[in-house]
Design a protein around this motif. Structure first.
Motif, PDB file in Angstrom:
ATOM      1  N   ILE A  74     -44.263   2.109  25.203  1.00 13.39           N
ATOM      2  CA  ILE A  74     -42.900   1.769  25.579  1.00 13.39           C
ATOM      3  C   ILE A  74     -42.508   2.694  26.726  1.00 13.39           C
ATOM      4  N   LEU A  75     -41.688   2.175  27.609  1.00 11.31           N
ATOM      5  CA  LEU A  75     -41.196   2.933  28.743  1.00 11.31           C
ATOM      6  C   LEU A  75     -39.692   3.003  28.663  1.00 11.31           C
ATOM      7  N   VAL A  89     -42.556   7.852  28.737  1.00  7.87           N
ATOM      8  CA  VAL A  89     -43.624   6.966  28.283  1.00  7.87           C
ATOM      9  C   VAL A  89     -44.032   7.449  26.906  1.00  7.87           C
ATOM     10  N   VAL A  90     -44.037   6.535  25.938  1.00  6.43           N
ATOM     11  CA  VAL A  90     -44.541   6.828  24.596  1.00  6.43           C
ATOM     12  C   VAL A  90     -45.654   5.829  24.360  1.00  6.43           C
ATOM     13  N   GLN A  91     -46.848   6.319  24.054  1.00  2.94           N
ATOM     14  CA  GLN A  91     -47.982   5.431  23.875  1.00  2.94           C
ATOM     15  C   GLN A  91     -48.838   5.877  22.701  1.00  2.94           C
ATOM     16  N   ALA A  92     -49.647   4.932  22.224  1.00  7.48           N
ATOM     17  CA  ALA A  92     -50.569   5.217  21.128  1.00  7.48           C
ATOM     18  C   ALA A  92     -51.903   4.569  21.444  1.00  7.48           C
ATOM     19  N   SER A  93     -52.977   5.189  20.951  1.00  2.00           N
ATOM     20  CA  SER A  93     -54.304   4.610  21.135  1.00  2.00           C
ATOM     21  C   SER A  93     -55.159   4.933  19.925  1.00  2.00           C
ATOM     22  N   GLY A  94     -56.111   4.056  19.659  1.00  2.00           N
ATOM     23  CA  GLY A  94     -57.087   4.306  18.606  1.00  2.00           C
ATOM     24  C   GLY A  94     -56.777   3.662  17.275  1.00  2.00           C
ATOM     25  N   LEU A  99     -50.662   9.491  19.195  1.00  2.00           N
ATOM     26  CA  LEU A  99     -49.420   9.315  19.939  1.00  2.00           C
ATOM     27  C   LEU A  99     -49.300  10.343  21.042  1.00  2.00           C
ATOM     28  N   SER A 100     -48.691   9.930  22.135  1.00  2.00           N
ATOM     29  CA  SER A 100     -48.331  10.884  23.181  1.00  2.00           C
ATOM     30  C   SER A 100     -47.039  10.417  23.830  1.00  2.00           C
ATOM     31  N   ALA A 101     -46.249  11.377  24.233  1.00  2.00           N
ATOM     32  CA  ALA A 101     -44.986  11.112  24.932  1.00  2.00           C
ATOM     33  C   ALA A 101     -44.935  12.046  26.126  1.00  2.00           C
ATOM     34  N   PHE A 102     -44.616  11.480  27.280  1.00  2.00           N
ATOM     35  CA  PHE A 102     -44.566  12.300  28.481  1.00  2.00           C
ATOM     36  C   PHE A 102     -43.608  11.682  29.491  1.00  2.00           C
ATOM     37  N   GLY A 103     -43.279  12.446  30.468  1.00  2.00           N
ATOM     38  CA  GLY A 103     -42.361  12.028  31.520  1.00  2.00           C
ATOM     39  C   GLY A 103     -41.226  13.024  31.640  1.00  2.00           C
ATOM     40  N   PRO A 104     -40.374  12.850  32.641  1.00  2.00           N
ATOM     41  CA  PRO A 104     -39.285  13.800  32.887  1.00  2.00           C
ATOM     42  C   PRO A 104     -38.357  14.031  31.690  1.00  2.00           C
ATOM     43  N   ARG A 114     -35.457  15.560  19.910  1.00  2.00           N
ATOM     44  CA  ARG A 114     -35.036  14.361  19.197  1.00  2.00           C
ATOM     45  C   ARG A 114     -36.020  13.214  19.423  1.00  2.00           C
ATOM     46  N   ILE A 115     -36.487  13.059  20.645  1.00  2.00           N
ATOM     47  CA  ILE A 115     -37.469  12.012  20.934  1.00  2.00           C
ATOM     48  C   ILE A 115     -38.700  12.221  20.063  1.00  2.00           C
ATOM     49  N   ASN A 116     -39.218  13.439  20.032  1.00  2.00           N
ATOM     50  CA  ASN A 116     -40.400  13.737  19.201  1.00  2.00           C
ATOM     51  C   ASN A 116     -40.155  13.410  17.737  1.00  2.00           C
ATOM     52  N   ALA A 117     -39.036  13.868  17.200  1.00  2.00           N
ATOM     53  CA  ALA A 117     -38.739  13.648  15.778  1.00  2.00           C
ATOM     54  C   ALA A 117     -38.584  12.160  15.464  1.00  2.00           C
ATOM     55  N   ASP A 118     -37.840  11.447  16.312  1.00  2.00           N
ATOM     56  CA  ASP A 118     -37.635  10.010  16.083  1.00  2.00           C
ATOM     57  C   ASP A 118     -38.947   9.241  16.156  1.00  2.00           C
ATOM     58  N   VAL A 119     -39.728   9.499  17.191  1.00  2.00           N
ATOM     59  CA  VAL A 119     -40.990   8.773  17.373  1.00  2.00           C
ATOM     60  C   VAL A 119     -41.924   9.026  16.195  1.00  2.00           C
ATOM     61  N   LEU A 120     -42.059  10.252  15.766  1.00  2.00           N
ATOM     62  CA  LEU A 120     -42.938  10.544  14.625  1.00  2.00           C
ATOM     63  C   LEU A 120     -42.449   9.868  13.349  1.00  2.00           C
ATOM     64  N   ARG A 121     -41.142   9.876  13.116  1.00  2.00           N
ATOM     65  CA  ARG A 121     -40.593   9.229  11.921  1.00  2.00           C
ATOM     66  C   ARG A 121     -40.876   7.732  11.945  1.00  2.00           C
ATOM     67  N   TRP A 122     -40.594   7.087  13.063  1.00  2.00           N
ATOM     68  CA  TRP A 122     -40.823   5.638  13.159  1.00  2.00           C
ATOM     69  C   TRP A 122     -42.302   5.311  13.091  1.00  2.00           C
ATOM     70  N   ALA A 123     -43.142   6.118  13.699  1.00  2.00           N
ATOM     71  CA  ALA A 123     -44.583   5.873  13.680  1.00  2.00           C
ATOM     72  C   ALA A 123     -45.122   5.892  12.257  1.00  2.00           C
ATOM     73  N   ARG A 124     -44.587   6.755  11.423  1.00  2.00           N
ATOM     74  CA  ARG A 124     -45.041   6.886  10.038  1.00  2.00           C
ATOM     75  C   ARG A 124     -44.431   5.828   9.124  1.00  2.00           C
TER      76      ARG A 124
END
Length: 129
Positions: A74-75, A89-94, A99-104, A114-124
């Motif tokens: 997702i962008l 950019v939040v992406q997943a592979s494998g 998971l990885s998140a990067f960008g400004p 917050r982005i890290n916490a939200d993404v990890l919660r939703w991913a799980r």
């Protein structure tokens, strides 16, 4: 009479077996890349954008889940310039999604945690904002 007693005993055994207190374990959320990113996209859309969250008001979501590279993502882009370079950019592979998140936006302390916490919660498989 014996036939009735035997039939009743069989019926009672079947009923007892169906009322067992042991339950099957809850199904685990798939950890493959696409299902993980689908959950992240749904959570981000609902919690960051549709909710009117002030931290994300200037941006919009651009999901790219159908990836031939096997890396759904997702962008987050400027709301009025979706063709611009992504700010997040939040992406997943494998098979076991990495998971990885990067960008400004990940360098902005006011939202990166917050982005890290939200993404990890939703991913799980977690729900909510």
């Amino acid at each position: 009479m014996r036939l009735f007693a035997r039939t009743a005993l069989i019926a009672l055994s079947a009923l007892a077996a169906s009322c067992s207190t042991a339950r099957a374990p809850a199904p685990q959320a798939s950890m493959r890349a696409l299902p993980v990113m689908e959950r992240v996209a749904l959570g981000a859309n609902a919690c960051w954008f549709k909710s009117g969250d002030p931290a994300f008001k200037k941006y919009r979501l651009a999901p790219e889940l159908n990836s031939f590279s096997g890396t759904p993502r997702i962008l987050v882009v400027p709301a009025h310039s979706p063709e611009s370079r992504p700010l997040l950019v939040v992406q997943a592979s494998g098979e076991q999604a990495k998971l990885s998140a990067f960008g400004p936006m990940m360098h902005d302390a006011s939202v990166s945690g917050r982005i890290n916490a939200d993404v990890l919660r939703w991913a799980r498989g977690g729900k909510g904002c």
